[in-house]
Design a protein around this motif. Structure first.
Motif, PDB file in Angstrom:
ATOM      1  N   ALA A 235       0.846  -1.205   0.000  1.00 41.57           N
ATOM      2  CA  ALA A 235       0.000   0.000   0.000  1.00 41.57           C
ATOM      3  C   ALA A 235       0.877   1.250   0.000  1.00 41.57           C
ATOM      4  O   ALA A 235       0.607   2.231  -0.703  1.00 41.57           O
ATOM      5  CB  ALA A 235      -0.929  -0.009   1.202  1.00 41.57           C
TER       6      ALA A 235
ATOM      7  N   GLU B  51      -1.486   4.571  -2.366  1.00 41.33           N
ATOM      8  CA  GLU B  51      -2.937   4.586  -2.099  1.00 41.33           C
ATOM      9  C   GLU B  51      -3.154   4.315  -0.615  1.00 41.33           C
ATOM     10  O   GLU B  51      -3.480   3.195  -0.202  1.00 41.33           O
ATOM     11  CB  GLU B  51      -3.626   3.538  -2.977  1.00 41.33           C
ATOM     12  CG  GLU B  51      -3.569   3.944  -4.442  1.00 41.33           C
ATOM     13  CD  GLU B  51      -4.107   2.874  -5.382  1.00 41.33           C
ATOM     14  OE1 GLU B  51      -4.887   3.211  -6.267  1.00 41.33           O
ATOM     15  OE2 GLU B  51      -3.717   1.703  -5.218  1.00 41.33           O
TER      16      GLU B  51
ATOM     17  N   SER C 164      -7.775   6.471   0.302  1.00 44.95           N
ATOM     18  CA  SER C 164      -8.760   5.716  -0.480  1.00 44.95           C
ATOM     19  C   SER C 164      -8.019   4.838  -1.484  1.00 44.95           C
ATOM     20  O   SER C 164      -6.861   5.114  -1.828  1.00 44.95           O
ATOM     21  CB  SER C 164      -9.718   6.664  -1.201  1.00 44.95           C
ATOM     22  OG  SER C 164      -8.992   7.556  -1.996  1.00 44.95           O
ATOM     23  N   GLY C 165      -8.692   3.783  -1.945  1.00 46.34           N
ATOM     24  CA  GLY C 165      -8.037   2.869  -2.883  1.00 46.34           C
ATOM     25  C   GLY C 165      -8.845   1.596  -3.024  1.00 46.34           C
ATOM     26  O   GLY C 165      -9.856   1.412  -2.345  1.00 46.34           O
TER      27      GLY C 165
ATOM     28  N   ALA D 163      -8.454  -1.529  -2.162  1.00 46.17           N
ATOM     29  CA  ALA D 163      -8.560  -2.569  -1.128  1.00 46.17           C
ATOM     30  C   ALA D 163      -9.802  -2.370  -0.262  1.00 46.17           C
ATOM     31  O   ALA D 163     -10.316  -3.319   0.328  1.00 46.17           O
ATOM     32  CB  ALA D 163      -7.304  -2.576  -0.254  1.00 46.17           C
ATOM     33  N   VAL D 164     -10.296  -1.131  -0.209  1.00 48.51           N
ATOM     34  CA  VAL D 164     -11.462  -0.871   0.648  1.00 48.51           C
ATOM     35  C   VAL D 164     -12.658  -1.689   0.151  1.00 48.51           C
ATOM     36  O   VAL D 164     -13.297  -2.422   0.914  1.00 48.51           O
ATOM     37  CB  VAL D 164     -11.794   0.645   0.688  1.00 48.51           C
ATOM     38  CG1 VAL D 164     -13.092   0.895   1.438  1.00 48.51           C
ATOM     39  CG2 VAL D 164     -10.639   1.419   1.321  1.00 48.51           C
TER      40      VAL D 164
ATOM     41  N   ASP E 108      -8.895   3.347   6.110  1.00 50.14           N
ATOM     42  CA  ASP E 108      -7.816   3.697   5.176  1.00 50.14           C
ATOM     43  C   ASP E 108      -7.554   2.534   4.219  1.00 50.14           C
ATOM     44  O   ASP E 108      -7.638   1.363   4.620  1.00 50.14           O
ATOM     45  CB  ASP E 108      -6.516   3.977   5.941  1.00 50.14           C
ATOM     46  CG  ASP E 108      -6.540   5.354   6.584  1.00 50.14           C
ATOM     47  OD1 ASP E 108      -7.179   6.269   6.019  1.00 50.14           O
ATOM     48  OD2 ASP E 108      -5.925   5.499   7.658  1.00 50.14           O
ATOM     49  N   ASN E 109      -7.160   2.863   2.992  1.00 49.74           N
ATOM     50  CA  ASN E 109      -6.815   1.806   2.038  1.00 49.74           C
ATOM     51  C   ASN E 109      -5.634   0.970   2.556  1.00 49.74           C
ATOM     52  O   ASN E 109      -5.573  -0.241   2.331  1.00 49.74           O
ATOM     53  CB  ASN E 109      -6.476   2.406   0.679  1.00 49.74           C
ATOM     54  CG  ASN E 109      -6.336   1.334  -0.389  1.00 49.74           C
ATOM     55  OD1 ASN E 109      -7.289   0.635  -0.684  1.00 49.74           O
ATOM     56  ND2 ASN E 109      -5.139   1.175  -0.929  1.00 49.74           N
ATOM     57  N   SER E 110      -4.697   1.624   3.264  1.00 52.68           N
ATOM     58  CA  SER E 110      -3.547   0.865   3.795  1.00 52.68           C
ATOM     59  C   SER E 110      -4.031  -0.174   4.814  1.00 52.68           C
ATOM     60  O   SER E 110      -3.600  -1.333   4.794  1.00 52.68           O
ATOM     61  CB  SER E 110      -2.528   1.810   4.434  1.00 52.68           C
ATOM     62  OG  SER E 110      -3.169   2.663   5.354  1.00 52.68           O
TER      63      SER E 110
ATOM     64  N   ALA F 177      -7.095  -1.402   4.961  1.00 53.42           N
ATOM     65  CA  ALA F 177      -7.923  -2.380   4.238  1.00 53.42           C
ATOM     66  C   ALA F 177      -7.043  -3.388   3.491  1.00 53.42           C
ATOM     67  O   ALA F 177      -7.419  -4.553   3.337  1.00 53.42           O
ATOM     68  CB  ALA F 177      -8.856  -1.669   3.266  1.00 53.42           C
ATOM     69  N   THR F 178      -5.862  -2.946   3.035  1.00 49.36           N
ATOM     70  CA  THR F 178      -4.938  -3.884   2.371  1.00 49.36           C
ATOM     71  C   THR F 178      -4.474  -4.939   3.376  1.00 49.36           C
ATOM     72  O   THR F 178      -4.459  -6.146   3.085  1.00 49.36           O
ATOM     73  CB  THR F 178      -3.717  -3.115   1.805  1.00 49.36           C
ATOM     74  OG1 THR F 178      -4.188  -2.033   1.016  1.00 49.36           O
ATOM     75  CG2 THR F 178      -2.838  -4.006   0.956  1.00 49.36           C
TER      76      THR F 178
END
Ligand SMILES: Cc1ncc(COP(=O)(O)O)c(C=O)c1O
Length: 466
Positions: free
Chosen positions: A116, A121, A124-125, A127-128, A321-323, A325-326
């Motif tokens: 991430a 990202e 947002s990104g 993985a969410v 956060d996308n991070s 969610a990753t």
């Protein structure tokens, strides 16, 4: 709870063909409960695994009927013997922070976060949505909004079902502060109702008497991971035209979660059954209009899929956060394996302590299939002083225990709590809270540590009752 069509993990050896009587294994608490009982009886589980992403690791082990599911093998899924306690530390800590994620999970989390970070990202990104899809697949609900915490998810869900200033929300008094705080954050007031003495959760038969013209929602909590009487709560709520928001922050994977609620709230803070590398949560629903409102409330009131174009007056900045969610998507395949670990250890406690239960010296939870075993609560029949002295004895033997929520909502001593709840009496909740305490039970508890707890508890109970 359903299992999706995801493909199985590659087995370490060829899978045996399923027997004609094999049960479909979907990874919910009912399936895990059956699996634990089969294995504890020495039977080879004949389950056909169907997988949601959340179920992938455990399902892969089932497909090869893996001996790793029992703690006796050297390559077991259970934690190896813990390192010796440092000076001044208990031999068996209640919830050791350095073991919240297994070494494997830590490696996965680091690799996911690095990905991430390199992609840039971070907020947002993609993985969410992937994580939201994985959650929806596991819970059998079409819509999920992943958030920055379970607390934010509770606020969003309550606002979305229409709770606002001056409203009342019916809820129990024995929960983490987040539950009442979410109600206060909406400008509403908690109306506290007593609990079922076995489940420790909202008693549906007492809800009706608490309904007033200002009641706007009912908020049951699946405390310690045990499902409240969700069907009963839902029935009474519907009779009064009230929505149900369920606080399932401790109950991910429990059969029935998501079935009897308008919105289902989860937490993934690092102390939960499915814990991440920081705070995170989610709210799920089967209602597409409610979902759209919750998406807006979670992100500045923006219209779905649009940035800086509002569909609602306002919203929080509370999407995951996308991070994170990753990392969540990387860890999700291990969710039900961790629930299995907890259920297996809970069953082991119940068997090994049964004698104390039969003698009336300790009240143990039943091994029911509507439980995620987030915590292992035991009660001391004598009362608060006996409970506290038993805990001191255990501490002297190196066993750390906890009383998870020592202060009930109506017993906090702030001026506002005293004004709002000064006259509230909840006999069952108060009695439970004065007699309950919690034994160590977490994803990383080793069987040797558990044996120490069992031995120390037998000795401490005998010493106090001699
Ligand atoms: C019952 C309950 N409700 C709400 C929450 C709030 O979740 P979070 O810590 O993710 O905000 C928690 C977890 O701490 C909880 O256990």
């Amino acid at each position: 709870m359903t299992a999706g069509p995801a493909s199985p993990a590659s087995p370490a050896s060829p899978a045996s063909p399923p027997s004609p009587t094999a049960q479909r294994f979907t990874g919910d608490s009912a399936g895990i409960h059956r699996l634990v009982l089969d294995l504890r009886r020495g039977e080879i589980p004949a389950h056909v695994s169907t997988q949601a992403l959340a179920n992938r690791t455990l399902a892969g082990l089932l497909d090869v009927r893996s001996p790793r599911l029992l703690p006796s093998t050297s390559d077991s899924v259970f934690a190896p013997e813990a390192p010796p306690a440092g000076p001044g530390r208990p031999a068996v800590p209640f919830l050791p922070r350095e073991r919240l994620l297994t070494p494997d999970e830590q490696r996965t989390a680091v690799a996911c976060f690095a990905r991430a970070l390199a992609s840039g990202e971070l907020t947002s990104g993609p993985a969410v949505a992937r994580f939201e899809h994985g959650l929806g697949e596991f819970l059998g609900l079409p819509h999920a909004v992943a958030t920055s915490s379970g607390t934010d998810a509770l606020v969003i869900a309550l606002l979305a079902v229409g709770v606002g200033r001056g409203d009342e929300v019916i809820m129990p008094a024995n929960s983490f502060a987040a539950t009442e705080n979410a109600v206060f954050a909406c400008g509403a007031l908690p109306v506290l109702v007593d609990v079922d003495p076995e489940r420790h959760t909202l008693d549906p038969t007492l809800i009706e008497a608490a309904v007033t013209p200002r009641t706007r929602a009912v908020l049951p909590v699946h405390l310690y991971g045990r499902l409240a009487d969700a069907a009963g709560v839902y029935r009474v709520a519907r009779e009064h035209g009230l929505p149900v928001v369920e606080d399932a922050c401790q109950a991910i994977g429990v059969a029935g979660v998501g079935r009897y609620a308008d919105a289902t709230v989860l937490s993934f803070n690092p102390y939960k059954n499915f814990g991440l590398t920081g705070k995170a949560g989610a709210v799920l629903t089967g209602d597409s209009a409610l979902h759209a409102r919750m998406e807006g409330l979670a992100y500045h009131g923006f219209a779905p899929g649009e940035k800086n174009v509002k569909a609602g007056l306002w919203g929080l900045n509370a999407k995951i956060d996308n991070s994170t969610a990753t990392v969540a998507t990387g860890l999700l395949p291990g969710l039900t394996l961790n629930n299995y670990r907890r259920a297996f250890l809970a069953h082991r406690y119940i068997e090994a302590l049964a004698e104390l239960g039969t003698a009336g010296q300790l009240h143990l939870p039943a091994f029911t299939d509507d439980h995620a075993w987030h915590l292992f609560p035991v009660r001391v029949p004598g009362g608060e002083a006996d409970r506290d002295s038993l805990r001191v004895r255990l501490r002297e033997s190196g066993i750390e225990t906890d009383v998870y929520y020592p202060v009930l909502t109506h017993q906090h001593r702030t001026p506002l709590h005293e004004k709002l709840f000064g006259d509230v009496v909840l006999p069952r909740t108060e009695k439970l809270n004065a007699t309950v305490f919690h034994l160590p039970l977490h994803n990383g508890l080793s069987v040797t540590e558990q044996d120490r707890v069992i031995e120390a508890l037998h000795a401490a109970v005998h010493a106090t009752t001699r």
